[in-house]
Each structure stands twice: as C-alpha cells, then as structure tokens.
Design an enzyme around this catalytic site. Structure first.
Site, PDB file in Angstrom:
ATOM      1  N   THR A 156       0.830  -1.213   0.000  1.00  0.00           N
ATOM      2  CA  THR A 156       0.000   0.000   0.000  1.00  0.00           C
ATOM      3  C   THR A 156       0.857   1.253   0.000  1.00  0.00           C
ATOM      4  O   THR A 156       0.638   2.175  -0.788  1.00  0.00           O
ATOM      5  CB  THR A 156      -0.909   0.000   1.250  1.00  0.00           C
ATOM      6  OG1 THR A 156      -1.740  -1.152   1.211  1.00  0.00           O
ATOM      7  CG2 THR A 156      -1.775   1.247   1.306  1.00  0.00           C
ATOM      8  N   CYS A 157       1.838   1.316   0.894  1.00  0.00           N
ATOM      9  CA  CYS A 157       2.591   2.555   1.093  1.00  0.00           C
ATOM     10  C   CYS A 157       3.209   3.055  -0.213  1.00  0.00           C
ATOM     11  O   CYS A 157       3.051   4.208  -0.590  1.00  0.00           O
ATOM     12  CB  CYS A 157       3.671   2.340   2.152  1.00  0.00           C
ATOM     13  SG  CYS A 157       4.726   3.776   2.344  1.00  0.00           S
ATOM     14  N   CYS A 178       1.204   6.135   1.225  1.00  0.00           N
ATOM     15  CA  CYS A 178       2.093   7.242   1.639  1.00  0.00           C
ATOM     16  C   CYS A 178       2.840   7.925   0.495  1.00  0.00           C
ATOM     17  O   CYS A 178       2.864   9.155   0.419  1.00  0.00           O
ATOM     18  CB  CYS A 178       3.155   6.744   2.604  1.00  0.00           C
ATOM     19  SG  CYS A 178       2.735   5.310   3.562  1.00  0.00           S
ATOM     20  N   LYS A 205       0.618   9.583  -2.276  1.00  0.00           N
ATOM     21  CA  LYS A 205      -0.117  10.647  -1.562  1.00  0.00           C
ATOM     22  C   LYS A 205       0.771  11.874  -1.369  1.00  0.00           C
ATOM     23  O   LYS A 205       0.384  12.998  -1.648  1.00  0.00           O
ATOM     24  CB  LYS A 205      -0.619  10.084  -0.224  1.00  0.00           C
ATOM     25  CG  LYS A 205      -1.330  11.018   0.703  1.00  0.00           C
ATOM     26  CD  LYS A 205      -0.447  11.791   1.633  1.00  0.00           C
ATOM     27  CE  LYS A 205       0.550  11.038   2.431  1.00  0.00           C
ATOM     28  NZ  LYS A 205       0.020  10.270   3.544  1.00  0.00           N
ATOM     29  N   TYR A 260      11.864  -2.451  -5.289  1.00  0.00           N
ATOM     30  CA  TYR A 260      11.505  -3.381  -4.207  1.00  0.00           C
ATOM     31  C   TYR A 260      11.745  -4.823  -4.634  1.00  0.00           C
ATOM     32  O   TYR A 260      12.283  -5.644  -3.908  1.00  0.00           O
ATOM     33  CB  TYR A 260      10.037  -3.193  -3.796  1.00  0.00           C
ATOM     34  CG  TYR A 260       9.917  -2.243  -2.634  1.00  0.00           C
ATOM     35  CD1 TYR A 260       9.768  -2.719  -1.340  1.00  0.00           C
ATOM     36  CD2 TYR A 260       9.990  -0.875  -2.831  1.00  0.00           C
ATOM     37  CE1 TYR A 260       9.692  -1.851  -0.275  1.00  0.00           C
ATOM     38  CE2 TYR A 260       9.916  -0.003  -1.774  1.00  0.00           C
ATOM     39  CZ  TYR A 260       9.767  -0.487  -0.492  1.00  0.00           C
ATOM     40  OH  TYR A 260       9.696   0.359   0.569  1.00  0.00           O
ATOM     41  N   TYR A 308      -6.951  10.343   8.956  1.00  0.00           N
ATOM     42  CA  TYR A 308      -5.786  10.712   8.146  1.00  0.00           C
ATOM     43  C   TYR A 308      -6.146  10.893   6.655  1.00  0.00           C
ATOM     44  O   TYR A 308      -5.819  11.899   6.039  1.00  0.00           O
ATOM     45  CB  TYR A 308      -4.743   9.589   8.182  1.00  0.00           C
ATOM     46  CG  TYR A 308      -3.933   9.421   9.424  1.00  0.00           C
ATOM     47  CD1 TYR A 308      -2.623   9.874   9.477  1.00  0.00           C
ATOM     48  CD2 TYR A 308      -4.425   8.748  10.539  1.00  0.00           C
ATOM     49  CE1 TYR A 308      -1.823   9.661  10.597  1.00  0.00           C
ATOM     50  CE2 TYR A 308      -3.642   8.534  11.661  1.00  0.00           C
ATOM     51  CZ  TYR A 308      -2.345   9.000  11.677  1.00  0.00           C
ATOM     52  OH  TYR A 308      -1.563   8.795  12.782  1.00  0.00           O
ATOM     53  N   GLU A 346      -6.131  14.458   4.430  1.00  0.00           N
ATOM     54  CA  GLU A 346      -5.031  14.567   3.459  1.00  0.00           C
ATOM     55  C   GLU A 346      -5.579  14.757   2.044  1.00  0.00           C
ATOM     56  O   GLU A 346      -5.128  15.650   1.303  1.00  0.00           O
ATOM     57  CB  GLU A 346      -4.143  13.308   3.524  1.00  0.00           C
ATOM     58  CG  GLU A 346      -3.313  13.262   4.792  1.00  0.00           C
ATOM     59  CD  GLU A 346      -2.378  12.058   4.888  1.00  0.00           C
ATOM     60  OE1 GLU A 346      -1.442  12.112   5.699  1.00  0.00           O
ATOM     61  OE2 GLU A 346      -2.574  11.063   4.165  1.00  0.00           O
ATOM     62  N   ARG A 356     -18.730  12.420  11.608  1.00  0.00           N
ATOM     63  CA  ARG A 356     -19.699  12.252  12.694  1.00  0.00           C
ATOM     64  C   ARG A 356     -19.253  12.865  14.021  1.00  0.00           C
ATOM     65  O   ARG A 356     -20.030  12.910  14.966  1.00  0.00           O
ATOM     66  CB  ARG A 356     -20.019  10.776  12.877  1.00  0.00           C
ATOM     67  CG  ARG A 356     -18.827   9.912  13.266  1.00  0.00           C
ATOM     68  CD  ARG A 356     -19.208   8.445  13.317  1.00  0.00           C
ATOM     69  NE  ARG A 356     -18.049   7.618  13.608  1.00  0.00           N
ATOM     70  CZ  ARG A 356     -18.081   6.297  13.696  1.00  0.00           C
ATOM     71  NH1 ARG A 356     -19.214   5.659  13.490  1.00  0.00           N
ATOM     72  NH2 ARG A 356     -16.996   5.608  13.966  1.00  0.00           N
ATOM     73  N   GLY A 394     -11.918   4.351   7.121  1.00  0.00           N
ATOM     74  CA  GLY A 394     -11.167   3.305   7.796  1.00  0.00           C
ATOM     75  C   GLY A 394     -10.793   2.161   6.870  1.00  0.00           C
ATOM     76  O   GLY A 394     -11.238   2.100   5.722  1.00  0.00           O
ATOM     77  N   ALA A 416       2.581  11.657  11.251  1.00  0.00           N
ATOM     78  CA  ALA A 416       2.229  12.947  10.644  1.00  0.00           C
ATOM     79  C   ALA A 416       1.008  12.781   9.770  1.00  0.00           C
ATOM     80  O   ALA A 416       0.755  11.704   9.234  1.00  0.00           O
ATOM     81  CB  ALA A 416       3.398  13.470   9.816  1.00  0.00           C
ATOM     82  N   HIS A 476      17.790  30.299  14.643  1.00  0.00           N
ATOM     83  CA  HIS A 476      16.986  31.485  14.353  1.00  0.00           C
ATOM     84  C   HIS A 476      17.246  32.000  12.943  1.00  0.00           C
ATOM     85  O   HIS A 476      18.406  31.997  12.520  1.00  0.00           O
ATOM     86  CB  HIS A 476      17.343  32.580  15.370  1.00  0.00           C
ATOM     87  CG  HIS A 476      16.463  33.768  15.280  1.00  0.00           C
ATOM     88  ND1 HIS A 476      15.146  33.743  15.688  1.00  0.00           N
ATOM     89  CD2 HIS A 476      16.691  35.013  14.794  1.00  0.00           C
ATOM     90  CE1 HIS A 476      14.613  34.944  15.475  1.00  0.00           C
ATOM     91  NE2 HIS A 476      15.520  35.724  14.942  1.00  0.00           N
ATOM     92  N   GLU A 522      12.410  26.667  16.450  1.00  0.00           N
ATOM     93  CA  GLU A 522      13.047  27.191  17.671  1.00  0.00           C
ATOM     94  C   GLU A 522      12.011  27.433  18.769  1.00  0.00           C
ATOM     95  O   GLU A 522      12.350  27.483  19.952  1.00  0.00           O
ATOM     96  CB  GLU A 522      13.827  28.478  17.379  1.00  0.00           C
ATOM     97  CG  GLU A 522      12.975  29.661  17.005  1.00  0.00           C
ATOM     98  CD  GLU A 522      13.813  30.926  16.721  1.00  0.00           C
ATOM     99  OE1 GLU A 522      14.733  31.213  17.494  1.00  0.00           O
ATOM    100  OE2 GLU A 522      13.523  31.609  15.720  1.00  0.00           O
TER     101      GLU A 522
END
Ligand code: NDP
Length: 455
Positions: free
Chosen positions: A39-40, A45, A48, A96, A174, A178, A195, A258, A337, A431, A436
């Site tokens: 999936t990722c 991910c 996306k 992969y 999520y 997104e 909901r 979900g 995230a 800075h 910071e």
C-alpha cells in the site's frame, strides 16, 4: 521444508522481514499478488505525498507575489501529474522487487493460500516452510449505505482519469483530511462530512481545533456531527443525502472511513489462526498468532497502521528468528504525521491521555509563520508541549504548521530519550525558524489534571 521462512505479502513489513532474514542466512520465499512495496509505495504514503507536493506548488505561485514576483500560475494538468506519479511508482516497485532478488529471496507473483500449517499454495505451486509470516496489509472500507458502490475509496483516488471539480469526503481521519487538502489545492470544491464535532479523533484536542480552522481557512467546507444516509447517481454526478436530509450534489463521493485487514482467501480457518473483534489477525507482543510458528505483522494485525511500524516489526522479527538478536517493537512514543496543508505531526501523549496519568503542564504557542506575513496567505502554526508536572519529562509534542513532520521527527528523539522541559529549555534555538519555538516556550499556558479536564 522448501524454505526456512515464507512471507505472504510484499509490502513494507513483508519485504523488510524477507530481506533481513535472507541476510541472516535463512532460505526465504515471498509471495505478493498485487504490488511489490504494498500500500505505502503504490496506493498510500508515497503517491499521496507526491500529490500533496503538487498542490503546494500552486500555493507557492500565489505566495510569490508578496515577495515581489510577477508570476502567472496557469492551469494544472491532472493527467500529467498522475502519469509522472505512475512513472515514479513503477520505478519504486521495480526497486523493491530487485532488493528482494538481490538479497537471495525467492519471489512468487500470485495469491498465496494455506493448504496446511506448513504448506502454502501460490501461483499453482505448493511450497513448505518451517516458519510463515502473514503480512497481507489492509484495504479501504466503504460504509454500508444504499449506493455505496457509487463512491470511491483511496485506492481509486490515485487513478482518477480526470480531476474532479467537486468532492465530498466521508470521515475525518488521516486519509480524509489529506485528500481534502490535495483536491482543494488543485482547485476543487471540497466538503468533509464527519460524525465527530472535530476532525482527527484521537489527536490532541488543540490540534483538532487548529486542524478544523486550517481546513476552513483553505475554503474546505466542514459538515461536523453528520453521517451519510445514501448515494444516488444522476448521470456522472452523485447525489449524497446526509443524515439531516441535506443533499450534496458532487462529482465524487469518497469514503475515507477506515481500513480492514486483508484476511480473506488465505485459508486461515483451516489452520486455526484467530481473528480479533476488528477482524484482524490476533498476535501477542512477539507477533505470534495462535500457531506458534506462524507470525503476523503490519496492517493485517490492525494495531498501529503506519509504514515505519510495519518495517520495524519486520526487521525485529527477522533479527529474532534468524539473527540471534531477539527483540520486539514498543508501540508507544511512535511519531506520526498527517500530510495536510499545513501538516500535523505528533509524538507521545495528548493532553487528554497524559492527564489521566497525573497533572501535566501545558506549553502552547500559536503564530503566523514569517513567510506568510509577506505572502498574505492565512496560515497559522500551533506548537504544544505536554509535560509531566511531577517529573518534568516532556511526554507529548504536537505541531500543526509548515514542516511539522520534519520538525517532530527530531523532537521525537528527545521524547523517546525522556528529555525534560529543562533539557528543551537549555537547547539553543536556530533562528529564525519555526522549530526554535519548541525550545523557547518559557511561559506555562496551564496545568491540567483529570478534574480540570472534565470541566
Ligand atoms: P481512520 O481510522 O483514521 O479514520 C476513519 C474515519 O472514518 C474516522 O473519521 C471515523 O469516524 C470515520 N468512520 C468510521 N466508521 C464510520 C461510520 N460507520 N460512520 C461514519 N463515519 C465513520 O481511517 P483512514 O481511512 O483515514 O486511515 C486508515 C489508517 O491508515 C489510519 O488510521 C492510519 O493508521 C493509516 N494512515 C496513515 C497515514 C499517515 O501516517 N500519514 C495516512 C493515511 C492513512 P470516528 O473518528 O468517529 O471513528
């Protein structure tokens, strides 16, 4: 036995487990029926984030005027974006596969199913293995309402032929927020129907409020406290009726409600593998199923459905079984995230969770990032530290704002190490940055305990 280890599922967990086990000298086979990388890499991910980045360019073109640039934004070509994304995904999927064969893993393309507790049938062959890992992932679920088949899910969203001009997303986890950000940034009118009173249930309350505000600031229409009732077709358009009778006419209804574990068709019933109440494979803390030589990991166990958790589990199991290094992965202090615009990132406990364990000091900052004082875009940043009042340890760090994911990854190291607020305070800031702020939060915003939280 043909193999020491056979892995079912070539996603984040399975590939890592197979590769590392082979590296430890095990004879390993792996089967995948759809996409190597899972999936990722293919429908999660990675694509996306590419779509999120596509949206950001449009906003930057608008922002540039505040810095003296004269830029004509032009139009966006969805087809070109999807083709570029597909090329990148094809490249990664190939990588992969190469990684696996390079590591000496025997690769099978096809659906695997158990014949017995040590035998798997895949692509017309029967193979036997001493140990077996199930890492088949999950898939998005539609709600069971009339007309549900007229809606899309995230798998479909990555392959839409044209960019919808009007989208209604159901749910506020999520995937919902997104994709809402992606479609909105590329020019669509976007509605989210959910909901709860606020999006992102389970996240810190201040983050959820800031997220609702950020979504509205982008012009995304929010429909809280509502559920969908039915979907009807009107030619190519969709009519969504909500629980209160309101109708939304749209190009696309998108269920982001979900995901479910991929357990069907594996023949699990034949070998006595138990499922939990969510229909995911039940495992102990060492990833063992009801059969001691069969393990399960990643989304098929529906515990913490995040790629880095799945890869960590795969690596730990390989080290345990074949690397003479038994270890497990702790499922707390896991940073994550949400790649909205701006993103959210978080590690550790929310204020609501932490105060059930004892009183907490809360440090909170809200500001407009420097860039947007000139760009004129309404974009706020929120940062929050949750500190155990007694030990002064930072038990949670939460941020909504540009670069949140990049910033919280570093903060997560400090939280995992048990840093105190004093450790944060003695760290010198860089800075001028937004980050910071995390080391210059001097004034406590409030102290919360269970009684206060209940008010
Ligand atoms: P989530 O579980 O995060 O959200 C599901 C949403 O659907 C919630 O808003 C939920 O509401 C709602 N919902 C569920 N059932 C119903 C119902 N019967 N009626 C109305 N609303 C309903 O799922 P996602 O699909 O967004 O994502 C799945 C998982 O994938 C995530 O939890 C995460 O683990 C992973 N993921 C991680 C990403 C990342 O790390 N950036 C990105 C994408 C996915 P309620 O809150 O009320 O339950």
């Amino acid at each position: 036995m043909d193999f020491d280890l056979f892995v079912i599922g070539g996603g984040s967990a399975g590939v890592r487990c197979a590769r590392i086990s082979a590296g430890h000298g095990a004879r390993v086979g792996i089967a995948e029926e759809r996409h190597w990388g899972g999936t990722c890499v293919n429908i999660g991910c990675v694509p996306k984030k590419l779509l999120v980045q596509a949206g950001e360019y449009g906003a930057w073109a608008d922002d540039a005027a505040g810095f003296g640039w004269t830029i004509t934004k032009g139009s966006h070509d969805w087809g070109k974006l999807i083709a570029a994304k597909d090329r990148e995904i094809t490249r990664l999927e190939g990588l992969y596969r190469k990684l696996l064969s390079g590591a000496g893993v025997t690769v099978f393309d096809g659906h695997a199913t158990f014949v017995d507790a040590h035998t798997v049938e895949v692509a017309g062959k029967r193979v036997t293995a001493e140990k077996i890992v199930i890492a088949t992932g999950g898939h998005p679920e539609r709600l069971r309402i009339p007309g549900a088949d007229l809606a899309i899910v995230s798998d479909d969203a990555f392959y839409l032929k044209t960019m919808p001009q009007h989208v209604v997303i159901i749910g506020s986890g999520y995937i919902s927020v997104e994709f809402a950000g992606i479609f909105r940034a590329l020019g669509a009118e976007v509605h989210i129907v959910y909901r709860q009173p606020l999006p992102l249930r389970g996240f810190d309350h201040d983050i959820r409020e800031a997220m609702a505000e950020a979504l509205s600031d982008q012009g995304i229409m929010l429909h809280p406290n509502l559920k969908p009732a039915k979907i009807e077709a009107d030619g190519d358009r969709r009519i969504l009726t909500l629980g209160d009778g309101q109708k939304l006419v749209t190009d696309v209804v998108f269920f982001a409600t979900g995901r479910q574990a991929n357990v069907k068709g594996l023949g699990l019933e034949k070998i006595g593998i138990e499922l939990n109440a969510k229909n995911a494979i039940k495992v102990d803390d060492q990833l063992r199923t009801a059969q001691p030589h069969i393990y399960a990991m990643g989304d098929v166990t529906d515990r913490m459905n995040l790629t880095p958790v799945a890869t960590a589990e795969g690596h730990a199991l390989a080290d345990t079984l074949f690397g003479n290094n038994p270890r497990t992965i702790a499922l707390w202090n896991i940073p994550s995230a949400v790649f909205t615009t701006p993103p959210v990132a978080t590690v550790g406990l929310t204020e609501e969770q932490a105060c059930t364990l004892g009183p907490v000091d809360i440090y909170l900052a809200r500001f407009t990032p420097m860039r947007h004082n000139l760009s004129g875009r309404v974009r706020k940043t929120m940062m929050k530290l949750v500190v155990d009042k007694t030990t002064q340890k930072v038990v949670g760090a939460h941020m909504l704002g540009e670069d949140a994911a990049e910033i919280i990854q570093g903060i997560a190291i400090a939280v995992v190490m048990g840093a105190t607020k004093a450790d944060f305070d003695r760290t010198i800031g860089i800075h001028p940055t937004a980050a910071e702020e995390f080391v210059t939060l001097r004034t406590r915003t409030r102290t919360t305990d269970l009684a206060k939280a209940a008010e």
